[in-house]
Design an enzyme around this catalytic site. Structure first.
Site, PDB file in Angstrom:
ATOM      1  N   GLU A   1      -9.159  -6.114   1.440  1.00 24.30           N
ATOM      2  CA  GLU A   1     -10.358  -5.312   1.716  1.00 24.30           C
ATOM      3  C   GLU A   1     -11.472  -6.265   2.141  1.00 24.30           C
ATOM      4  O   GLU A   1     -11.811  -7.200   1.416  1.00 24.30           O
ATOM      5  CB  GLU A   1     -10.767  -4.533   0.467  1.00 24.30           C
ATOM      6  CG  GLU A   1     -12.126  -3.862   0.540  1.00 24.30           C
ATOM      7  CD  GLU A   1     -12.275  -2.928   1.725  1.00 24.30           C
ATOM      8  OE1 GLU A   1     -13.253  -3.095   2.488  1.00 24.30           O
ATOM      9  OE2 GLU A   1     -11.413  -2.047   1.893  1.00 24.30           O
TER      10      GLU A   1
ATOM     11  N   ASP B   1     -10.754 -10.520   5.606  1.00 23.05           N
ATOM     12  CA  ASP B   1     -10.356  -9.759   6.784  1.00 23.05           C
ATOM     13  C   ASP B   1      -8.840  -9.560   6.794  1.00 23.05           C
ATOM     14  O   ASP B   1      -8.072 -10.503   6.551  1.00 23.05           O
ATOM     15  CB  ASP B   1     -10.805 -10.503   8.039  1.00 23.05           C
ATOM     16  CG  ASP B   1     -10.358  -9.804   9.305  1.00 23.05           C
ATOM     17  OD1 ASP B   1     -10.983  -8.791   9.664  1.00 23.05           O
ATOM     18  OD2 ASP B   1      -9.373 -10.256   9.917  1.00 23.05           O
TER      19      ASP B   1
ATOM     20  N   ASP C   1      -4.696   0.922   6.687  1.00 23.36           N
ATOM     21  CA  ASP C   1      -5.630   2.017   6.403  1.00 23.36           C
ATOM     22  C   ASP C   1      -7.053   1.472   6.401  1.00 23.36           C
ATOM     23  O   ASP C   1      -7.860   1.789   5.533  1.00 23.36           O
ATOM     24  CB  ASP C   1      -5.279   2.659   5.060  1.00 23.36           C
ATOM     25  CG  ASP C   1      -6.052   3.952   4.811  1.00 23.36           C
ATOM     26  OD1 ASP C   1      -6.420   4.625   5.796  1.00 23.36           O
ATOM     27  OD2 ASP C   1      -6.304   4.273   3.632  1.00 23.36           O
TER      28      ASP C   1
END
Length: 292
Positions: free
Chosen positions: A123, A150, A171
């Site tokens: 995340e 990243d 996602d």
């Protein structure tokens, strides 16, 4: 990942009169937390019995995450149900990588369904990571590892160091859409390189994106045929090697039925989505910018 949730409108009969009033049962959303980040104002709020995460606005119905406060294990959004149905393709992944945390819906569901699996999450936004722990019951640990960086950088490093995953779930979204550097041929080649034998990639995108055809062509270029699941969002399921046939999909779905239905997954409906495969695309491929 943004997902639209309609407000509910009910007819109300008063004093036996056949009087229909279009009344919303929803009060204004109640803000629980607001925090600035480099990627937008991170908001946590409660609305219509759900706790939700969004960027910048509580009134935007394209929400990143919602959790039912009465049934916190339920998969509220159709895209999460489509993504979890990837277990019909690879029914027993031991190492899972998820790019994008949000409210940790997928992470928590997979941890409960696969108690022996290790789930790594990448995340980029530390504010989202804090909110997932403080408001959505996400608990990092030895089996639920969190990396704040990243997603592409993580995957490129995983390739260099020889890491392998049975399932990679993409996602990751900013305020508008998938970040450009997570959509290209070059990125997907890195993803394919970290897939183990029988490994799969599961990517959450939009059905109404202007890049729909180019996304299709790009995935087909790197992976060949892929499953094309659609309901509001589009979920692409592709394999490092060969996609299973419908007999294997149905057999795996049957084996998962009793565990998935309590999460509000309609197993028969999700199975039927796998009848649609995308063989190839003719649009221009999405590629990294050429160095200047």
């Amino acid at each position: 990942m943004p997902h639209i949730r309609p407000r509910l409108i009910f007819p109300l009969a008063i004093g036996g009169m056949a009087l229909l009033l279009a009344l919303s049962i929803q009060a204004e959303p109640r803000l629980l937390h607001s925090e600035p980040s480099p990627f937008g104002q991170v908001l946590v709020f409660e609305d219509n019995g759900e706790r939700c995460l969004n960027f910048n606005s509580m009134t935007d119905l394209g929400r990143q995450t919602c959790m039912d406060l009465q049934e916190p294990d339920e998969l509220v959004f159709s895209y999460t149900r489509m993504m979890i149905s990837a277990l019909f393709v690879n029914p027993a992944p031991r190492r899972i990588l998820i790019v994008g945390l949000g409210g940790a819906t997928l992470q928590k569901a997979l941890a409960a369904l696969l108690p022996d699996a290790t789930i790594d999450t990448v995340e980029i936004d530390p504010a989202v990571a804090r909110v997932a722990e403080d408001y959505f019951d996400y608990r990092p640990g030895p089996r639920q590892r969190l990396f704040v960086e990243d997603g592409r950088a993580y995957i490129e490093n995983a390739r260099r160091t020889g890491q392998q995953y049975d399932m990679v779930m993409l996602d990751a979204f900013d305020v508008d859409y998938v970040p450009e550097h997570l959509m290209t041929v070059e990125f997907l080649e890195h993803v394919k390189a970290i897939l183990a034998k029988d490994g799969i990639v599961v990517a959450n995108t939009f059905t109404n994106s202007d890049l729909y055809e180019r996304e299709s062509a790009t995935y087909a270029h790197v992976f060949g045929p892929f499953f094309n699941l659609r309901q509001g969002n589009r979920v692409i399921v592709a394999a490092r090697d060969t996609l299973p046939g419908m007999d294997a999909i149905r057999s795996n779905a049957k084996a998962w039925k009793n565990k998935l239905e309590p999460l509000s997954v309609d197993v028969e409906q999700e199975t039927d989505r796998y009848a649609q495969r995308q063989e190839k695309g003719s649009a221009d491929l999405l590629r990294d910018p050429k160095p200047q």
